[in-house]
Design a protein around this motif. Sequence first.
Motif, PDB file in Angstrom:
ATOM      1  N   VAL A 104       0.865  -1.269   0.038  1.00 42.34           N
ATOM      2  CA  VAL A 104      -0.041   0.019  -0.084  1.00 42.34           C
ATOM      3  C   VAL A 104       0.948   1.299  -0.096  1.00 42.34           C
ATOM      4  O   VAL A 104       1.637   1.524   0.924  1.00 42.34           O
ATOM      5  CB  VAL A 104      -0.897  -0.096   1.276  1.00 42.34           C
ATOM      6  CG1 VAL A 104      -1.886   1.294   1.178  1.00 42.34           C
ATOM      7  CG2 VAL A 104      -1.877  -1.131   1.235  1.00 42.34           C
TER       8      VAL A 104
ATOM      9  N   LYS B 147     -11.472   0.312   6.777  1.00 50.05           N
ATOM     10  CA  LYS B 147     -12.269  -0.382   5.637  1.00 50.05           C
ATOM     11  C   LYS B 147     -12.023  -1.732   5.349  1.00 50.05           C
ATOM     12  O   LYS B 147     -12.855  -2.632   5.435  1.00 50.05           O
ATOM     13  CB  LYS B 147     -12.194   0.514   4.305  1.00 50.05           C
ATOM     14  CG  LYS B 147     -12.863  -0.158   3.244  1.00 50.05           C
ATOM     15  CD  LYS B 147     -12.975   0.722   1.913  1.00 50.05           C
ATOM     16  CE  LYS B 147     -13.720   0.085   0.701  1.00 50.05           C
ATOM     17  NZ  LYS B 147     -13.428   0.809  -0.656  1.00 50.05           N
TER      18      LYS B 147
ATOM     19  N   ASN C 262       1.093   5.374  -0.343  1.00 47.94           N
ATOM     20  CA  ASN C 262       0.451   6.682  -0.363  1.00 47.94           C
ATOM     21  C   ASN C 262       1.485   7.833  -0.321  1.00 47.94           C
ATOM     22  O   ASN C 262       2.501   7.905   0.047  1.00 47.94           O
ATOM     23  CB  ASN C 262      -0.540   6.832   0.969  1.00 47.94           C
ATOM     24  CG  ASN C 262      -1.690   7.732   0.600  1.00 47.94           C
ATOM     25  OD1 ASN C 262      -1.815   8.443  -0.019  1.00 47.94           O
ATOM     26  ND2 ASN C 262      -2.530   7.472   1.836  1.00 47.94           N
TER      27      ASN C 262
ATOM     28  N   ASN D 207      -8.329   5.499   6.878  1.00 48.50           N
ATOM     29  CA  ASN D 207      -9.825   5.129   6.307  1.00 48.50           C
ATOM     30  C   ASN D 207      -9.691   3.761   5.667  1.00 48.50           C
ATOM     31  O   ASN D 207     -10.671   2.875   5.849  1.00 48.50           O
ATOM     32  CB  ASN D 207     -10.325   6.419   5.633  1.00 48.50           C
ATOM     33  CG  ASN D 207     -10.617   7.441   6.301  1.00 48.50           C
ATOM     34  OD1 ASN D 207     -10.889   7.480   7.451  1.00 48.50           O
ATOM     35  ND2 ASN D 207     -10.854   8.608   5.681  1.00 48.50           N
ATOM     36  N   TYR D 208      -8.603   3.735   4.902  1.00 46.54           N
ATOM     37  CA  TYR D 208      -8.211   2.307   4.128  1.00 46.54           C
ATOM     38  C   TYR D 208      -8.129   1.238   5.256  1.00 46.54           C
ATOM     39  O   TYR D 208      -8.878   0.042   4.880  1.00 46.54           O
ATOM     40  CB  TYR D 208      -7.093   2.568   3.256  1.00 46.54           C
ATOM     41  CG  TYR D 208      -6.647   1.246   2.706  1.00 46.54           C
ATOM     42  CD1 TYR D 208      -7.200   0.844   1.504  1.00 46.54           C
ATOM     43  CD2 TYR D 208      -5.575   0.331   2.949  1.00 46.54           C
ATOM     44  CE1 TYR D 208      -6.954  -0.200   0.913  1.00 46.54           C
ATOM     45  CE2 TYR D 208      -5.277  -0.649   2.497  1.00 46.54           C
ATOM     46  CZ  TYR D 208      -5.846  -1.130   1.431  1.00 46.54           C
ATOM     47  OH  TYR D 208      -5.524  -2.313   0.832  1.00 46.54           O
TER      48      TYR D 208
ATOM     49  N   THR E 119      -6.219   9.357   4.799  1.00 47.57           N
ATOM     50  CA  THR E 119      -6.728   8.086   3.915  1.00 47.57           C
ATOM     51  C   THR E 119      -6.088   6.784   3.981  1.00 47.57           C
ATOM     52  O   THR E 119      -6.820   5.653   3.853  1.00 47.57           O
ATOM     53  CB  THR E 119      -6.497   8.535   2.539  1.00 47.57           C
ATOM     54  OG1 THR E 119      -5.164   8.999   2.274  1.00 47.57           O
ATOM     55  CG2 THR E 119      -7.131   9.987   2.092  1.00 47.57           C
ATOM     56  N   THR E 120      -4.822   6.661   4.707  1.00 45.80           N
ATOM     57  CA  THR E 120      -4.379   5.457   5.064  1.00 45.80           C
ATOM     58  C   THR E 120      -5.131   4.760   6.263  1.00 45.80           C
ATOM     59  O   THR E 120      -5.539   3.804   6.384  1.00 45.80           O
ATOM     60  CB  THR E 120      -3.044   5.572   5.488  1.00 45.80           C
ATOM     61  OG1 THR E 120      -2.127   6.097   4.435  1.00 45.80           O
ATOM     62  CG2 THR E 120      -2.371   4.112   6.056  1.00 45.80           C
TER      63      THR E 120
ATOM     64  N   VAL F 221      -1.728  -1.523  -4.232  1.00 48.92           N
ATOM     65  CA  VAL F 221      -2.660  -0.505  -3.926  1.00 48.92           C
ATOM     66  C   VAL F 221      -1.918   0.678  -3.567  1.00 48.92           C
ATOM     67  O   VAL F 221      -1.184   1.137  -2.717  1.00 48.92           O
ATOM     68  CB  VAL F 221      -3.283  -1.011  -2.521  1.00 48.92           C
ATOM     69  CG1 VAL F 221      -4.493   0.165  -2.326  1.00 48.92           C
ATOM     70  CG2 VAL F 221      -4.033  -2.250  -2.494  1.00 48.92           C
TER      71      VAL F 221
ATOM     72  N   ILE G  54      -2.877   4.659  -3.284  1.00 48.37           N
ATOM     73  CA  ILE G  54      -3.916   5.416  -2.855  1.00 48.37           C
ATOM     74  C   ILE G  54      -3.597   6.952  -2.904  1.00 48.37           C
ATOM     75  O   ILE G  54      -4.005   7.885  -2.404  1.00 48.37           O
ATOM     76  CB  ILE G  54      -4.689   5.158  -1.676  1.00 48.37           C
ATOM     77  CG1 ILE G  54      -3.749   5.067  -0.601  1.00 48.37           C
ATOM     78  CG2 ILE G  54      -5.587   4.068  -1.742  1.00 48.37           C
ATOM     79  CD1 ILE G  54      -4.517   4.820   0.975  1.00 48.37           C
TER      80      ILE G  54
END
Length: 222
Positions: free
Chosen positions: A16, A71, A18, A67-68, A64-65, A49, A51
């Motif tokens: 991931v 999720k 970002n 929130n990811y 955003t991390t 991934v 983002i």
Amino acid sequence: MEQRKFIVMKKYDYLVVNGCSFTNGLGCENLMSDRFSKLLSDKLNCIEVNISLNGGSNDRIIRTTYNYIKKITGDFKSKKKVLFIFGLSGITRKDVWVNQLNLDLKKTNISAEEELKFFKIYLKHFFDELETNKRTFRQLDMLQSFIKDKIPNGDMILFSSLCHGIDWNMKTKFNWFEFGNDETWFDFIQTKSKNLKNIGHPNTEAHKLMSEDLYQYIKDEL
């Protein structure tokens, strides 16, 4: 008989990434296939991934991390092996709440002159480089703890795309990837070679080099 030490490479299910335009791949000939996150995920044999967002702030990286992770994990812990890599953005960038459902400034009635006036007032009266970096790293420290709580098999690597003035004591709390004598990825591509940049951003060759260096870092340090 001499005994040789074999390094077992860590395995990950997801990579991931970002950051801002640097990590998003702006400057690559083919963004989706040439950016380092894709090249590195291929080397690690895991799912990419990304983002990142062009112009994204460090506030956005953290938000955003978080929130990811919420999720994909919900109220549970994940058994997945996830490697997070963040390219820190310029410290004058920040999340600013805008009324009207927090729409992009371009979708509001705020003029370019008003936006510029706000930015100048912010820099003059409400901004300090050291305090901003300290705040960012407090949040990153908490995010790292959150990652370890929700994804026990997760790791986090930080590097600076555009963020200057980072104290060494801040770096020691993290897996910190350095660019030799250069403080940021931006500085590195400006001084290393003209062949590494495109419109001021890392190009395809620079992303290939980045993927190779990060792969070696993961092999040696994680």
